[in-house]
Design an enzyme around this catalytic site. Structure first.
Site: not given
Length: 523
Positions: A51-54
């Site tokens: 997950c990029g946001h993670c």
């Protein structure tokens, strides 16, 4: 060993040491409940490694964990690709999901703060305190500077009414500001107030603001919210939600350089002072967040100015064919206050006819469809670039057919959709897709849909929450499989077009391609 190899070995060892010294606890199903129940306050991140946001959150989360450990506040994380049962148990539908646990695994509180280290620390410190902290001569000075905005009541110990009023003010705002109270008359005298009184202590503008109105909950709430905003602030990741919840219009000045920012900030102080409490003024970085101009019906030409009514979600852009000066803005704002400026309404063309099982809503037919008081109307607010919306589309069509193809159902239920990036809508949209039910006879209080993205669950929601209680479950050929939502778009906020900041902090980007939607800098 070659010097380069030595260097790389040392770097690898340092990396291993750093990882082992992390202040974020990695938990699994067999350790989660025990850890949460033995600690009074825990913030848990449910994530996926891809997950990029993670990934963007990780360094901020680590920094916050280090700052909070000495306060006995713990940050943990759970890898949902390995602990799917645990994540499902806690209702995780997107990544990252953050929840606050207070000594029990039951009834966690969704984390609603910004995903920056300072904001996480501030939010969790507030969670560790009672809604109103009892202050003494030994604690009050440190408390005054414990956060950006601190609200202190000076109330006599036997004044139950005033203490109850202040508690009622504090409870719904506890996540935003620190609240404290003291009954020490010497402290009230030192503060220059007569009990009952309220003072807001700030880390900007005038550091001390004394409330001089009646000791009433609504008035004190308004005072706290107004005092929490700088005279001319800046719209950014930590401030946007505060501006949106202030309940008064927000005047934006889009600027490209520090020099232009300084020019307008200084020049607009007079009108901002005059209208303090009626309109908030703020600059916004046009380089980082220029795409947000489109949300205000402006072109990306700088400098630019617009006013947004944050309650009605109406927009009043300044004519960009004219020179933008301090004098021009001042006149525009005064005319806005006098009701002489008409709002700008962005709308796609009204469809000549509604085709298919899902009604298409645009700004100019919104009231006609959504506010039809005879029907339960389920609306999907989407963005044309949103991948999650595209994944939902076939299910939305299937849902629409269940009602559209049944003449009796069609008289009572409408399934509809609106591209909220291309049409001005009056509703507060927190992310894409957002689903709301406007029940017949109850149009003023739409119901947010929080369930899973299956046709079966949405049919159940319409039956249980709609005025007509239409049950279309018998028409379902099979239950739809749960849609996978990985990184849901979050709080509506200004958007930019280049950097990879957390896109889940915004719902209103008008970036025209899905690729851009994945990369724009969101607040």
């Amino acid at each position: 060993m070659h010097p380069k190899q030595v260097f790389l070995s040392l770097m690898a060892a340092a990396g291993m040491a750093s990882a082992s010294e992390s202040d974020v606890h990695q938990l699994k199903e067999d350790s989660f409940d025990e850890f949460v129940t033995k600690n009074k306050l825990v913030l848990a991140e449910f994530y996926a490694p891809w997950c990029g946001h993670c990934k963007a959150l990780a360094p901020e989360y680590e920094q916050a964990a280090t700052s909070l450990k000495e306060k006995d506040i713990h940050l943990v994380k759970v890898d949902c690709t390995e602990e799917s049962a645990l994540c499902q148990k806690h209702g995780v539908e997107g990544y990252p999901t953050l929840k606050v646990f207070k000594g029990t695994v039951d009834n966690p509180i969704p984390y609603s703060g910004q995903r920056k280290a300072d904001a996480i620390v501030s939010y969790m410190v507030k969670q560790s305190l009672p809604a109103v902290s009892a202050l003494t001569k030994d604690s009050i000075e440190a408390f005054k500077t414990a956060d950006n905005v601190v609200v202190v009541a000076y109330v006599k110990a036997d004044d139950k009414k005033s203490n109850d009023i202040f508690a009622a003010v504090a409870e719904p705002l506890r996540d935003s500001y620190l609240f404290g109270a003291t009954s020490d008359p010497a402290l009230a005298e030192a503060a220059g107030v007569t009990a009952p009184g309220v003072v807001v202590y700030r880390k900007f503008d005038e550091p001390v603001v004394v409330y001089d109105g009646a000791f009433e909950a609504e008035a004190i709430t308004s005072f706290a919210k107004t005092s929490a905003v700088p005279l001319i602030g800046e719209v950014g990741p930590e401030t946007y939600s505060g501006y949106m919840s202030a309940g008064i219009p927000l005047a934006y000045v889009f600027v490209e350089t520090p020099e232009v920012k300084a020019k307008f900030s200084e020049g607009l102080r007079a009108i901002a002072t005059k209208l303090k409490g009626k309109i908030n003024f703020a600059t916004i970085d046009a380089v980082a967040f220029g795409a947000h101009a489109q949300n205000l019906n402006l072109e990306q030409q700088w400098p630019a100015f617009a006013i947004q009514d944050t309650v009605k979600n109406t927009k009043f852009p300044f004519d960009q064919s004219k020179d933008l000066t301090v004098e021009a803005i001042t006149k525009f704002v005064e005319e806005f206050v006098e009701g002489k400026i008409e709002p700008s309404i962005k709308s796609e063309p009204v469809p000549e006819k509604q085709e298919g099982p899902v009604h298409t809503i645009v700004a100019h037919n919104y009231n006609e469809i959504v506010l039809d008081d005879e029907k339960d109307v389920l609306v999907e607010f989407y963005a044309h670039w949103c991948g999650h919306c595209k994944a939902l589309a076939p299910k939305w069509e299937e849902l629409g057919k269940l009602y559209f193809d049944n003449p009796e159902f069609a008289k009572k239920v409408v399934i509809a959709k609106v591209d909220a990036t291309l049409n001005d809508v009056p509703d507060e949209i927190q992310g894409f897709p957002t689903i709301k039910l406007f029940a017949a006879g109850k149009k003023g209080t739409p119901i947010d849909y929080q369930g899973g993205r299956t046709v079966e669950e949405m049919v159940k929601f319409i039956k249980e929450s709609g005025t007509h209680h239409v049950d279309a479950s018998s028409n379902l050929e099979s239950s739809a499989k749960e849609a996978v939502s990985d990184e849901p778009v979050g709080q509506a906020a200004p958007a930019a077009t280049e950097s990879a900041e957390d896109a889940s902090e915004s719902a209103t980007s008008t970036t025209s391609t899905e690729a851009a939607a994945e990369t724009h800098d969101e607040l």
